[in-house]
Scaffold this motif. Structure first.
Motif, PDB file in Angstrom:
ATOM      1  N   ARG A  48       0.849  -1.038   0.097  1.00 13.88           N
ATOM      2  CA  ARG A  48      -0.045  -0.063  -0.004  1.00 13.88           C
ATOM      3  C   ARG A  48       0.902   1.158  -0.050  1.00 13.88           C
ATOM      4  O   ARG A  48       0.388   2.318   0.067  1.00 13.88           O
ATOM      5  CB  ARG A  48      -0.882  -0.051   1.445  1.00 13.88           C
ATOM      6  N   ASN A  49       2.291   0.951   0.033  1.00 12.18           N
ATOM      7  CA  ASN A  49       2.915   2.269   0.111  1.00 12.18           C
ATOM      8  C   ASN A  49       3.207   2.944  -1.242  1.00 12.18           C
ATOM      9  O   ASN A  49       3.003   2.551  -2.311  1.00 12.18           O
ATOM     10  CB  ASN A  49       4.266   1.972   0.874  1.00 12.18           C
ATOM     11  N   TRP A  50       4.018   4.173  -1.065  1.00 12.77           N
ATOM     12  CA  TRP A  50       4.225   5.046  -2.155  1.00 12.77           C
ATOM     13  C   TRP A  50       5.156   4.395  -3.259  1.00 12.77           C
ATOM     14  O   TRP A  50       5.136   4.806  -4.252  1.00 12.77           O
ATOM     15  CB  TRP A  50       4.756   6.256  -1.733  1.00 12.77           C
ATOM     16  N   GLY A  51       5.995   3.601  -2.734  1.00 14.23           N
ATOM     17  CA  GLY A  51       6.857   2.720  -3.597  1.00 14.23           C
ATOM     18  C   GLY A  51       8.344   3.645  -3.802  1.00 14.23           C
ATOM     19  O   GLY A  51       9.176   3.382  -4.664  1.00 14.23           O
ATOM     20  N   ALA A 149      10.190   1.497  -6.770  1.00 15.21           N
ATOM     21  CA  ALA A 149       9.791   0.091  -7.139  1.00 15.21           C
ATOM     22  C   ALA A 149       8.156  -0.345  -6.861  1.00 15.21           C
ATOM     23  O   ALA A 149       7.663   0.612  -6.147  1.00 15.21           O
ATOM     24  CB  ALA A 149      10.670  -0.961  -6.405  1.00 15.21           C
ATOM     25  N   GLU A 150       7.819  -1.224  -7.553  1.00 12.41           N
ATOM     26  CA  GLU A 150       6.278  -1.572  -7.243  1.00 12.41           C
ATOM     27  C   GLU A 150       6.061  -2.219  -6.253  1.00 12.41           C
ATOM     28  O   GLU A 150       6.450  -3.401  -6.176  1.00 12.41           O
ATOM     29  CB  GLU A 150       5.877  -1.773  -8.490  1.00 12.41           C
ATOM     30  N   PRO A 151       5.486  -1.849  -5.093  1.00 10.92           N
ATOM     31  CA  PRO A 151       5.077  -2.317  -3.896  1.00 10.92           C
ATOM     32  C   PRO A 151       4.274  -3.755  -4.159  1.00 10.92           C
ATOM     33  O   PRO A 151       4.438  -4.779  -3.494  1.00 10.92           O
ATOM     34  CB  PRO A 151       4.330  -1.547  -3.073  1.00 10.92           C
ATOM     35  N   THR A 152       3.342  -3.500  -4.974  1.00 14.59           N
ATOM     36  CA  THR A 152       2.521  -4.830  -5.374  1.00 14.59           C
ATOM     37  C   THR A 152       3.193  -5.853  -5.680  1.00 14.59           C
ATOM     38  O   THR A 152       2.679  -7.076  -6.217  1.00 14.59           O
ATOM     39  CB  THR A 152       1.275  -4.526  -6.173  1.00 14.59           C
ATOM     40  N   LYS A 153       4.527  -5.901  -6.165  1.00 12.81           N
ATOM     41  CA  LYS A 153       5.364  -6.766  -6.730  1.00 12.81           C
ATOM     42  C   LYS A 153       6.516  -7.547  -6.037  1.00 12.81           C
ATOM     43  O   LYS A 153       6.786  -8.586  -5.996  1.00 12.81           O
ATOM     44  CB  LYS A 153       5.812  -6.364  -8.079  1.00 12.81           C
ATOM     45  N   GLN A 250       6.127   8.425 -11.365  1.00 18.40           N
ATOM     46  CA  GLN A 250       5.547   7.855 -12.627  1.00 18.40           C
ATOM     47  C   GLN A 250       6.022   6.574 -12.693  1.00 18.40           C
ATOM     48  O   GLN A 250       7.451   6.403 -12.756  1.00 18.40           O
ATOM     49  CB  GLN A 250       5.629   8.649 -13.713  1.00 18.40           C
ATOM     50  N   ARG A 251       4.816   5.583 -12.907  1.00 19.02           N
ATOM     51  CA  ARG A 251       5.549   4.162 -13.087  1.00 19.02           C
ATOM     52  C   ARG A 251       5.952   4.025 -14.952  1.00 19.02           C
ATOM     53  O   ARG A 251       5.533   4.726 -15.362  1.00 19.02           O
ATOM     54  CB  ARG A 251       4.294   3.220 -12.523  1.00 19.02           C
ATOM     55  N   ARG A 252       6.154   2.892 -14.822  1.00 18.94           N
ATOM     56  CA  ARG A 252       6.700   2.687 -16.345  1.00 18.94           C
ATOM     57  C   ARG A 252       5.450   2.770 -17.339  1.00 18.94           C
ATOM     58  O   ARG A 252       5.498   2.946 -18.607  1.00 18.94           O
ATOM     59  CB  ARG A 252       7.107   1.264 -16.448  1.00 18.94           C
ATOM     60  N   ASP A 253       4.432   2.265 -16.738  1.00 17.88           N
ATOM     61  CA  ASP A 253       2.900   2.534 -17.958  1.00 17.88           C
ATOM     62  C   ASP A 253       2.622   3.978 -17.789  1.00 17.88           C
ATOM     63  O   ASP A 253       1.576   4.268 -18.501  1.00 17.88           O
ATOM     64  CB  ASP A 253       1.999   1.450 -17.478  1.00 17.88           C
TER      65      ASP A 253
END
Ligand SMILES: Cc1cc2nc3c(=O)[nH]c(=O)nc-3n(C[C@H](O)[C@H](O)[C@H](O)COP(=O)(O)OP(=O)(O)OC[C@H]3O[C@@H](n4cnc5c(N)ncnc54)[C@H](O)[C@@H]3O)c2cc1C
Length: 429
Positions: A48-51, A149-153, A250-253
């Motif tokens: 749930r964090n910002w990453g 990095a992406e917390p859900t991964k 901003q994420r990769r997508d």
């Protein structure tokens, strides 16, 4: 539960990033590891964090750990053979006040003493870091080696890697208590039966204080609620994770995670129990905090009263999923659009809340207790543990397998809450 192991070298309570990273490093050392998770893997803070994965703005005590963690992050995708959406784009803080600038100037000197390079950026230089932005006139500070990095991964990737080395993850498996015999840990009582183990790692985030209370140990810890939103896709803006009155990355997508430092505190029994030791923290960060009386706050009071009540709480709240503060997030979206004109057309796609586990000095406990012997704690990461996950996992494995960690963890000892240790927070963010 058919697959409940009767024994293990190590039982880890909690499958957030700390539990999963500890499992990975312990399993690599050849130990048999069982991770018990009351809900789902990474269901609470860790997804749930910002990453943000930042060294910047850390309490001086955390800088060496975070520098080491940063080194691990840089090769973690390869090590775990997984896509973590790691982006080494740096971390940028845009000063909101002169006082903030002065604080960061002091911090920069401390960081440099540890060999961490951060550079002050004049207002005119901010365009090079976030092109096309309107970020004010006070300038900022940039740590180029930071990332996101992406917390859900990440936690799931650590889980898979640990399972590949033989670790067992049990979900919907609450640990009701740590069992002891003759002053040392003998195992845990889970909702599905006992597991015998000479070592238990409590990596149970905001629930750690309650788990320790039932061993007669006082761990001052309160929950505060942060809210985060994911926007629809924007044109490419920057790879840097930024705080500019609004936090965004901003994420990769092309989608963005946005949030603010303002948090809500749902009053609960811990607010009263530990209120006095949190006073300094409150004085410093009170302007970012709103107090509310939450339903969960009332019911969690019960969890401290008896083991039966704690059992009910642990199985009732399998995965804490607090309602986000939508009003705050609408305001954050407005601020984003002012700061980043290229994001003018984005909307909020989804929003979520997350309870953060806070200690009075905003530092975690990473420690092995003398009494009961065999109990290791990795908890209390106070809103910035995602970035620390890899190094904490490695240090926990060293504490367990080697008997001592390779880094100085004295600032993170459990006893500081009881031996008159300084509980003033030196974190800058
Ligand atoms: C909104 C928000 C933004 C944040 N932003 C950042 C950021 O940008 N960068 C950063 O570095 N950090 C950030 N953080 C902090 C970071 O997410 C946490 O410090 C980190 O995830 C803590 O990991 P953990 O494993 O200790 O706890 P958690 O992820 O909370 O995991 C603990 C687990 O233990 C389980 N559990 C508890 N009790 C029991 C029991 N008795 N039996 C079985 N299971 C149990 C819980 O169900 C939970 O899954 C943020 C946090 C939030 C909420």
């Amino acid at each position: 539960m058919a697959n409940l192991p009767a024994r293990a070298d190590v039982v880890i309570v909690g499958a957030g990033i700390m539990g999963a990273a500890s499992a990975w490093y312990l399993a690599k050392r050849g130990l048999s590891v069982v991770v018990c998770e009351k809900g789902r893997v990474a269901g609470e803070q860790s997804s749930r964090n910002w990453g943000f994965v930042r060294q910047q703005g850390r309490d001086p005590a955390e800088i060496p750990l975070m520098m080491e963690s940063n080194r691990i992050w840089r090769t973690l995708e390869r090590e775990l053979n997984a896509d973590l959406e790691w982006i080494a784009g740096g971390n940028f803080v845009v000063f909101q006040t002169e006082a903030e600038r002065a604080t960061f100037e002091r911090w920069q000197g401390i960081a440099a003493g540890h060999g961490l390079q951060s550079r002050l950026v004049p207002a005119a230089g901010m365009q090079q870091i976030v092109p096309g932005s309107q970020l004010g006139t006070l300038g900022g500070i940039f740590t180029e080696t930071d990332g996101q990095a992406e917390p859900t991964k990440v936690t799931h990737a650590l889980q898979r890697a640990a399972e590949g080395r033989g670790a067992t993850f049990l979900t919907d498996c609450a640990v009701f208590g740590v069992e002891t015999s003759a002053g040392r840990v003998s195992g845990v009582e889970t909702e599905h039966g006992p597991i015998t183990a000479p070592t238990v790692v409590l990596a149970c985030g905001g629930w750690t204080s309650r788990m320790l209370a039932h061993l007669g140990l006082r761990f001052p810890q309160v929950w505060i609620k942060g809210s985060v939103a994911r926007t629809t896709s924007a044109p490419p803006i920057a790879e840097v994770a930024t705080w500019a009155g609004v936090a965004f990355r901003q994420r990769r997508d092309g989608t963005m995670n946005i949030a603010t430092r303002s948090v809500d505190h749902d009053l609960m029994v811990e607010s009263l129990l530990f209120g006095r030791v949190f006073l300094d923290d409150y004085r410093k960060h009170g302007h970012d905090l709103r107090l509310r009386l939450g339903r969960l706050g009332l019911s969690t009071a019960l969890g401290r009263v008896s083991r039966a009540a704690l059992k009910r709480e642990l199985t009732r709240y399998r995965t804490l999923d607090p309602t986000p503060n939508h009003r705050q997030l609408d305001m954050v979206l407005g601020r984003l659009k002012q700061a980043i004109p290229a994001a003018a057309d984005v909307r909020i796609d989804r929003a979520w809340g997350g309870y953060i586990d806070m200690t009075p000095d905003m530092l975690p406990v990473i420690d092995r207790l003398d009494s009961p012997d065999g109990l290791v704690i990795a908890s209390g990461f106070s809103g910035h543990g995602f970035g620390m996950g890899p190094i904490v996992g490695r240090l926990v494995s060293e504490i367990v397998a080697d008997g001592q960690p390779s880094m100085d963890l004295s600032a993170f000892r459990f006893r500081r809450f009881h031996d008159g240790g300084d509980l003033t927070s030196d974190t800058v963010i």
